[in-house]
Design a protein around this motif. Structure first.
Motif, mmCIF file in Angstrom:
data_model
loop_
_atom_site.group_PDB
_atom_site.id
_atom_site.type_symbol
_atom_site.label_atom_id
_atom_site.label_comp_id
_atom_site.label_asym_id
_atom_site.label_seq_id
_atom_site.Cartn_x
_atom_site.Cartn_y
_atom_site.Cartn_z
ATOM 1 N N LEU A 181 55.923 62.672 0.685
ATOM 2 C CA LEU A 181 56.483 61.340 0.898
ATOM 3 C C LEU A 181 57.983 61.302 1.137
ATOM 4 O O LEU A 181 58.528 60.228 1.396
ATOM 5 C CB LEU A 181 56.162 60.447 -0.307
ATOM 6 C CG LEU A 181 54.680 60.194 -0.579
ATOM 7 C CD1 LEU A 181 54.513 59.302 -1.802
ATOM 8 C CD2 LEU A 181 54.008 59.558 0.626
ATOM 9 N N VAL A 182 58.664 62.436 1.055
ATOM 10 C CA VAL A 182 60.120 62.392 1.170
ATOM 11 C C VAL A 182 60.581 61.873 2.533
ATOM 12 O O VAL A 182 61.675 61.322 2.651
ATOM 13 C CB VAL A 182 60.754 63.775 0.894
ATOM 14 C CG1 VAL A 182 60.623 64.131 -0.572
ATOM 15 C CG2 VAL A 182 60.134 64.850 1.773
ATOM 16 N N ASN A 183 59.738 62.024 3.562
ATOM 17 C CA ASN A 183 60.099 61.547 4.893
ATOM 18 C C ASN A 183 59.459 60.206 5.244
ATOM 19 O O ASN A 183 59.663 59.709 6.360
ATOM 20 C CB ASN A 183 59.734 62.590 5.947
ATOM 21 C CG ASN A 183 60.558 63.857 5.815
ATOM 22 O OD1 ASN A 183 61.766 63.799 5.564
ATOM 23 N ND2 ASN A 183 59.918 65.005 5.961
ATOM 24 N N ILE A 188 53.903 46.533 2.174
ATOM 25 C CA ILE A 188 53.595 47.904 1.756
ATOM 26 C C ILE A 188 54.282 48.281 0.451
ATOM 27 O O ILE A 188 53.970 49.313 -0.141
ATOM 28 C CB ILE A 188 53.978 48.928 2.845
ATOM 29 C CG1 ILE A 188 55.486 48.961 3.063
ATOM 30 C CG2 ILE A 188 53.240 48.616 4.135
ATOM 31 C CD1 ILE A 188 55.922 50.070 4.009
ATOM 32 N N LEU A 189 55.212 47.454 -0.009
ATOM 33 C CA LEU A 189 55.998 47.758 -1.197
ATOM 34 C C LEU A 189 55.803 46.676 -2.239
ATOM 35 O O LEU A 189 55.761 45.489 -1.914
ATOM 36 C CB LEU A 189 57.484 47.849 -0.823
ATOM 37 C CG LEU A 189 58.494 47.976 -1.968
ATOM 38 C CD1 LEU A 189 58.370 49.332 -2.656
ATOM 39 C CD2 LEU A 189 59.914 47.783 -1.442
ATOM 40 N N ASP A 215 56.311 50.935 -6.030
ATOM 41 C CA ASP A 215 54.932 51.246 -5.647
ATOM 42 C C ASP A 215 54.733 51.036 -4.152
ATOM 43 O O ASP A 215 55.141 50.001 -3.597
ATOM 44 C CB ASP A 215 53.946 50.342 -6.394
ATOM 45 C CG ASP A 215 53.896 50.631 -7.886
ATOM 46 O OD1 ASP A 215 54.361 51.700 -8.293
ATOM 47 O OD2 ASP A 215 53.389 49.769 -8.631
ATOM 48 N N LEU A 216 54.066 52.004 -3.509
ATOM 49 C CA LEU A 216 53.689 51.891 -2.108
ATOM 50 C C LEU A 216 52.177 51.828 -1.991
ATOM 51 O O LEU A 216 51.467 52.543 -2.705
ATOM 52 C CB LEU A 216 54.210 53.087 -1.306
ATOM 53 C CG LEU A 216 55.723 53.236 -1.201
ATOM 54 C CD1 LEU A 216 56.052 54.514 -0.435
ATOM 55 C CD2 LEU A 216 56.351 52.034 -0.509
ATOM 56 N N LYS A 217 51.678 50.997 -1.084
ATOM 57 C CA LYS A 217 50.237 50.835 -0.933
ATOM 58 C C LYS A 217 49.593 52.129 -0.432
ATOM 59 O O LYS A 217 50.051 52.736 0.539
ATOM 60 C CB LYS A 217 49.924 49.688 0.030
ATOM 61 C CG LYS A 217 49.994 48.316 -0.626
ATOM 62 C CD LYS A 217 49.367 47.258 0.248
ATOM 63 C CE LYS A 217 49.325 45.911 -0.470
ATOM 64 N NZ LYS A 217 48.721 44.864 0.383
ATOM 65 N N LEU A 218 48.510 52.514 -1.088
ATOM 66 C CA LEU A 218 47.819 53.742 -0.699
ATOM 67 C C LEU A 218 47.211 53.633 0.696
ATOM 68 O O LEU A 218 47.204 54.614 1.447
ATOM 69 C CB LEU A 218 46.738 54.077 -1.729
ATOM 70 C CG LEU A 218 47.241 54.546 -3.094
ATOM 71 C CD1 LEU A 218 46.067 54.753 -4.038
ATOM 72 C CD2 LEU A 218 48.050 55.829 -2.970
ATOM 73 N N ASP A 219 46.688 52.465 1.056
ATOM 74 C CA ASP A 219 46.101 52.307 2.397
ATOM 75 C C ASP A 219 47.146 52.564 3.477
ATOM 76 O O ASP A 219 46.862 53.198 4.501
ATOM 77 C CB ASP A 219 45.509 50.909 2.563
ATOM 78 C CG ASP A 219 44.176 50.756 1.850
ATOM 79 O OD1 ASP A 219 43.604 51.782 1.425
ATOM 80 O OD2 ASP A 219 43.718 49.605 1.695
ATOM 81 N N GLY A 259 49.167 56.255 7.612
ATOM 82 C CA GLY A 259 50.292 56.989 8.191
ATOM 83 C C GLY A 259 50.195 58.480 8.005
ATOM 84 O O GLY A 259 51.117 59.215 8.381
ATOM 85 N N ASN A 260 49.067 58.938 7.442
ATOM 86 C CA ASN A 260 48.835 60.359 7.217
ATOM 87 C C ASN A 260 49.877 61.004 6.294
ATOM 88 O O ASN A 260 50.156 62.206 6.400
ATOM 89 C CB ASN A 260 48.775 61.130 8.548
ATOM 90 C CG ASN A 260 47.585 60.729 9.391
ATOM 91 O OD1 ASN A 260 46.480 60.538 8.890
ATOM 92 N ND2 ASN A 260 47.828 60.562 10.687
#
Length: 214
Positions: free
Chosen positions: A11-13, A119-120, A200-204, A209-210
């Motif tokens: 997730l760093v990018n 998404i957040l 928190d970021l949405k898992l979907d 976004g792979n």
């Protein structure tokens, strides 16, 4: 093959994570400003009762001192914003307009943009005092990835997810699925407060976004 406990390498990018990481020192400074000027915003995290893994024994989720303040609207979580707003006699909206947006401009610009995109969510600052223990538990939100950025860290404060234990580092990301599949816990055996920025970021969104699999 079992699922990995931590996801920060993936997730760093990711754009939201990357933007927060790029201004982590400004986030830290805005946290310091809030602590110094609005200490009343930091309230005790509620001591929910939880069942210890593999046991019927119910205990308080944490021991000693854990304070938080919310920097976003909350989705399905206990809302520290509501609690602080009630204590100050203000509505949540007034609280944000009068204090939060004005005093954390760098952080809030990113929060607002990604929250509007859906998404957040659930952005907060967490302060854990030495000697504190957060017992093994799973969060009740299954739709989000919990992301932490270290602001003030102590190597003696460690988080365990599944059977992997790590510690926070200033300006570095830690990410795990708060709602499972693994239990997570924290033990602070250091000497200084540990302060992190949590979101928190949405898992979907992350799957589409792979950025993560599973």
């Amino acid at each position: 093959m079992s699922e990995q406990p931590f996801w920060d390498d993936c997730l760093v990018n990711e754009p939201c994570c990357s933007e927060f990481l790029s201004i982590w020192e400004k986030i830290r400074d805005e946290v310091f400003f809030t602590i110094e000027n609005y200490p009343q915003f930091f309230v005790d995290y509620p001591k929910y009762k939880i069942n210890l893994p593999g046991s019927d024994k119910r205990v308080r989720m944490y021991e000693n001192d854990w304070k938080v303040t919310a920097w976003s609207k909350f989705d399905g979580q206990y809302s520290e914003v509501d609690r602080v707003g009630k204590k100050l006699g203000n509505s949540v909206e007034k609280l944000f307009n009068r204090y939060i947006k004005k005093n954390i401009p760098n952080t809030y610009a990113i929060i607002e943009r990604y929250q509007e995109q859906g998404i957040l969510a659930n952005v907060f600052v967490s302060i854990l005092s030495p000697g504190s223990v957060i017992h093994p538990h799973q969060g009740h939100l299954n739709d989000y990835m919990r992301c932490h950025i270290g602001l003030v860290c102590d190597p003696g404060c460690k988080i365990t997810v599944g059977d992997v234990t790590r510690t926070w580092e200033p300006g570095k990301l830690i990410a795990f699925k708060d709602g499972g599949p693994y239990y997570h816990s924290v033990k602070h055996e250091g000497e200084n407060d540990r302060i992190i920025f949590s979101f928190d970021l949405k898992l979907d969104y992350l799957r589409n976004g792979n950025y993560i699999l599973g």
